[in-house]
Design an enzyme around this catalytic site. Structure first.
Site, PDB file in Angstrom:
ATOM      1  N   ASN A 175      -4.803   8.229   4.594  1.00 38.85           N
ATOM      2  CA  ASN A 175      -4.613   7.427   5.808  1.00 38.85           C
ATOM      3  C   ASN A 175      -3.151   7.518   6.203  1.00 38.85           C
ATOM      4  O   ASN A 175      -2.268   7.173   5.414  1.00 38.85           O
ATOM      5  CB  ASN A 175      -4.959   5.955   5.542  1.00 38.85           C
ATOM      6  N   GLU A 176      -2.897   8.001   7.405  1.00 39.92           N
ATOM      7  CA  GLU A 176      -1.529   8.083   7.908  1.00 39.92           C
ATOM      8  C   GLU A 176      -0.555   8.558   6.829  1.00 39.92           C
ATOM      9  O   GLU A 176       0.303   7.808   6.352  1.00 39.92           O
ATOM     10  CB  GLU A 176      -1.068   6.733   8.454  1.00 39.92           C
ATOM     11  N   ARG A 188       0.850  -1.197   0.000  1.00 38.84           N
ATOM     12  CA  ARG A 188       0.000   0.000   0.000  1.00 38.84           C
ATOM     13  C   ARG A 188       0.883   1.243   0.000  1.00 38.84           C
ATOM     14  O   ARG A 188       2.086   1.148   0.245  1.00 38.84           O
ATOM     15  CB  ARG A 188      -0.954   0.011   1.195  1.00 38.84           C
ATOM     16  N   GLU A 224      -7.513   5.249  15.608  1.00 38.27           N
ATOM     17  CA  GLU A 224      -7.162   3.820  15.593  1.00 38.27           C
ATOM     18  C   GLU A 224      -6.395   3.484  16.859  1.00 38.27           C
ATOM     19  O   GLU A 224      -5.529   4.242  17.294  1.00 38.27           O
ATOM     20  CB  GLU A 224      -6.203   3.498  14.441  1.00 38.27           C
ATOM     21  N   HIS A 251      -3.739  -9.397  12.956  1.00 40.76           N
ATOM     22  CA  HIS A 251      -3.929  -8.175  13.753  1.00 40.76           C
ATOM     23  C   HIS A 251      -5.298  -8.270  14.428  1.00 40.76           C
ATOM     24  O   HIS A 251      -6.286  -8.606  13.794  1.00 40.76           O
ATOM     25  CB  HIS A 251      -3.880  -6.966  12.818  1.00 40.76           C
ATOM     26  N   TRP A 260       2.717  -6.179  13.459  1.00 37.53           N
ATOM     27  CA  TRP A 260       3.858  -5.598  12.742  1.00 37.53           C
ATOM     28  C   TRP A 260       5.055  -5.344  13.647  1.00 37.53           C
ATOM     29  O   TRP A 260       6.014  -4.720  13.231  1.00 37.53           O
ATOM     30  CB  TRP A 260       3.432  -4.317  12.020  1.00 37.53           C
ATOM     31  N   GLU A 318      -2.776  -8.300   7.256  1.00 40.59           N
ATOM     32  CA  GLU A 318      -3.141  -7.969   8.632  1.00 40.59           C
ATOM     33  C   GLU A 318      -4.087  -8.986   9.254  1.00 40.59           C
ATOM     34  O   GLU A 318      -4.833  -8.655  10.176  1.00 40.59           O
ATOM     35  CB  GLU A 318      -3.712  -6.548   8.666  1.00 40.59           C
TER      36      GLU A 318
HETATM   37  C1  GAL Z   1      -2.173   1.674  10.930  1.00 36.09           C
HETATM   38  C2  GAL Z   1      -2.949   1.757   9.625  1.00 36.09           C
HETATM   39  C3  GAL Z   1      -4.058   0.718   9.565  1.00 36.09           C
HETATM   40  C4  GAL Z   1      -3.543  -0.619  10.010  1.00 36.09           C
HETATM   41  C5  GAL Z   1      -2.978  -0.476  11.411  1.00 36.09           C
HETATM   42  C6  GAL Z   1      -2.490  -1.772  12.001  1.00 36.09           C
HETATM   43  O1  GAL Z   1      -0.884   2.193  10.768  1.00 36.09           O
HETATM   44  O2  GAL Z   1      -3.524   3.025   9.463  1.00 36.09           O
HETATM   45  O3  GAL Z   1      -4.542   0.654   8.250  1.00 36.09           O
HETATM   46  O4  GAL Z   1      -2.551  -1.048   9.141  1.00 36.09           O
HETATM   47  O5  GAL Z   1      -1.900   0.410  11.385  1.00 36.09           O
HETATM   48  O6  GAL Z   1      -1.950  -1.584  13.287  1.00 36.09           O
END
Ligand code: GAL
Length: 680
Positions: free
Chosen positions: A156-157, A118, A314, A365, A322, A362
């Site tokens: 996003n970020e 991404r 988030e 996650h 990760w 993910e």
């Molecule tokens: C953030 C991201 C999300 C997801 C999340 C996982 O950095 O905006 O899309 O990847 O981490 O912890």
């Protein structure tokens, strides 16, 4: 920033926002029905939709298919769930990179990246900017009047994976940025100090981003490249914001910032371009006290918004996927984490993500709805937290008011961690965290703010690390102390100007007079070396030869050369009356207890008090509303504790007359009786 935007949003939701990223495109249609039913069961009132949907919305160039999103928006609305709708620009589809190979990012080593993850685009690519702009326009036009829509979520970020690009397009954009900053090459040569190592530029075509090179790359070139890269992303943000504001006035916009998760973009600059601040926060599993890092990030989120409430866009219900070892949350930990954000000013608690993915990067996650479904620890905690947040509805809008500012600056972070500094052990976040942690354990709340902010409302300003500071920001701190404020400054602060040029005449050039000292030479310590101070405590990392020039010595390095380190008997901590105020200097890294003791004294002298007297491991923060104050007590310790407080616990309904018992791992939120207490 728009001070009322979040308040209006939470009024519309009738309380604190609760939900997460919702990615229905990963699931068949019949699952969506279950999703909304379970969202209602959990008390979810806001979801973020479409963050990674570009490939669905524009499956081939210029062909838009909104059927899926239409259905999702309608379904959510029919179930009373509001939508934070993304501009969907965070992950360009594979067709985009085949069409525009020049828009793929290039690393400093010259490797061109490809799609398959991404955010694989160059921030300076006109092709990306146009494609993202077109998509944003189409989405905004289609959904601006949809009744489910309450918030726009830009990208996003920004820059999480692609902040720095070294391609030819980026090189040209970098030159343009430098022309704006310096006018001509003379200004650039001066600022970059190119007289050193024969780097003088005679033609703009010679100026490059700091690509891989033989020895240490020019530090100011590197620093400017960090600034340029952050600005390039900010340009993309502004472009999306302009479209949203033009086509959908009245609906607020935000973007999820990274707080301290990444140092790539200047969070303060982005915060200014949002209606309110939103952040993503994840625990560092390797940190045994990760909840303190969480508080630091939350206080930074609040500081980025000038003290206003903010949105936690988030965080995770349990493990992430990760980090090297992804530690899951123990029972009760998610609740403490989420409510700690609320304590520190969050008016929304959202997660990545609603339903745990089956496939993709993910899938391991955590999420609100785990692979195991509703018969799981996480789901039970998610529904319980939904009830807690309902009980806290009246807290929204209340402010955390702090007497202490801790100066935080991305520019200083970038500069400190460059190559060829006196010690590679100088890590910005470690330095900030050590001071923050001392304050946290004293129960004192602070705002993490930009050095250029208005400091006049604070009693005490802490500067754990600010090697780079502009003349204007230095003058602001000096003026704050001269006018009666108290400040404490850590070593190696104020040593270089905004171009990373050393301030001459003895360190720390920016604060020498204010501190009443002069530092003759730095004596960084070897890895794991410690020294003893005159009170018997130990310190590590750094020592220096401090000459008092008016300041009194509070602590010295031990006089005995066998344990006093390289500068035995010389000052380690000083205190100086400057104008109407007081300034402290800390020339080493004291061990945790010693730093806490020192900052306790600094706070006492400045008239700063804790939110409440709490035992170790208990977090106490107060939010102040127009009609009531709310004392949050979060017990991270394995022991039941008793805290002096009077009022009603909004979570349990119990009333407390003078003391409240907070069980091990539990949380209480006391609506306080009587006049608001003086303690912050
Ligand atoms: C953030 C991201 C999300 C997801 C999340 C996982 O950095 O905006 O899309 O990847 O981490 O912890």
């Amino acid at each position: 920033m728009n001070d009322n935007a979040l308040e209006q949003l939470s009024d519309r939701l009738g309380g604190i926002a609760y939900g997460g990223d919702y990615n229905p495109e990963q699931w068949p249609r019949e699952v969506w029905e279950e999703d909304v039913r379970l969202m209602r069961e959990a008390g979810v009132n806001l979801v973020t939709v479409g963050v990674f949907s570009w490939a669905f919305l524009e499956p081939s160039p210029g062909t838009y298919e909104f059927g899926l999103l239409d259905e999702v928006m309608d379904l959510l609305h029919a179930n009373g769930i509001a939508v934070d709708l993304a501009t969907a620009t965070a992950s360009p589809p594979p067709w985009f990179s085949l069409r525009h190979p020049e828009a793929l990012p290039v690393t400093a080593d010259g490797v061109r990246l490809t799609h398959g993850s991404r955010q694989t685009f160059c921030p300076s690519s006109p092709a990306y900017a146009e494609a993202a702009g077109r998509l944003t326009e189409r989405i905004v036009e289609r959904y601006r009047d949809h009744p489910a829509l309450v918030l726009w979520h830009l990208h996003n970020e920004w820059g999480n994976h692609n902040a720095h690009c070294f391609c030819d397009i980026s090189a040209e954009a970098f030159r343009d940025w430098l022309r704006q900053r310096y006018g001509g090459l003379d200004g650039l040569n001066e600022a970059w100090g190119t007289a050193f190592w024969s780097q003088r530029y005679g033609d703009w075509a010679e100026v490059m981003p700091p690509r891989a090179t033989a020895a240490v790359a020019n530090p100011t070139q590197q620093l400017d490249h960090w600034r340029f890269s952050s600005d390039a992303l900010l340009g993309l943000h502004r472009r999306e914001a302009e479209i949203v504001r033009r086509l959908s006035p009245g609906v607020p916009l935000t973007t999820n910032l990274l707080v301290t998760l990444e140092k790539k973009v200047d969070g303060f600059a982005f915060a200014e371009e949002c209606d309110f601040v939103s952040v993503d926060q994840y625990l560092t599993a390797a940190d045994p006290e990760a909840h303190i890092g969480l508080s630091l990030d939350a206080d930074l989120a609040r500081g980025m918004g000038g003290g206003a409430p903010w949105l936690l866009m988030e965080h995770s219900t349990s493990a992430v996927n990760w980090q090297p070892r992804n530690v899951a949350k123990t029972p009760g930990q998610m609740r403490r984490n989420s409510l700690a954000h609320v304590a520190r000013g969050a008016d929304g608690v959202l997660y990545f993500q609603w339903r745990q993915s089956r496939a993709g990067a993910e899938k391991w996650h955590s999420a609100m709805l785990p692979h195991g479904g509703t018969d799981t620890k996480t789901w039970r905690e998610v529904t319980a937290l939904g009830r807690d947040l309902k009980a806290l509805a009246e807290v929204r809008g209340a402010r955390v008011v702090s007497d202490v500012a801790l100066l935080f600056d991305w520019n200083a972070w970038w500069a400190l961690e460059m190559d060829a500094t006196p010690s590679r052990d100088l890590r910005y976040l470690d330095l900030v965290r050590a001071w923050y942690e001392a304050l946290w354990s004293l129960g004192v709340t602070c705002d993490l703010v930009h050095p250029g902010s208005d400091l006049s409302g604070y009693r005490l300003v802490l500067v754990p690390s600010l090697s780079l500071t502009s003349d204007a920001d230095a003058a602001a701190l000096n003026g704050f102390v001269a006018d009666g404020g108290h400040a404490a400054v850590g070593f190696f602060s104020g040593v270089v100007d905004e171009h990373d040029h050393v301030r001459l005449g003895g360190h720390p050039g920016a604060y020498r007079d204010m501190l009443g000292i002069r530092v003759d030479e730095f004596f960084p310590l070897r890895e794991s070396e410690t020294v003893r101070l005159s009170d018997g405590s130990r310190a590590s990392l750094w020592t220096e030869l401090v000459e008092p020039r008016g300041a009194e010595t509070v602590l010295s390095f031990a006089a005995d050369p066998s344990c006093g380190g390289p500068v035995p008997g010389h000052p380690a901590v000083t205190r100086h009356g400057h104008g109407d105020g007081v300034s402290w200097y800390v020339a080493t890294r004291p061990e945790a207890d010693a730093l806490r003791g020192l900052l306790a004294r600094v706070c006492r002298e400045a008239g700063v008090t804790a939110a409440a007297e709490v035992p170790a491991g208990v977090e106490a923060v107060r939010r102040r509303g127009p009609d009531a104050t709310y004392l949050f007590l979060i017990n991270h310790s394995p022991r039941d504790v008793s805290v002096p407080a009077a009022g009603t616990d909004l979570l349990s309904g119990a009333t407390a007359d003078g003391g409240v018992v907070v069980r091990a791992g539990d949380v209480a939120v006391i609506r306080e009786h009587g006049a608001p207490p003086a303690g912050r």
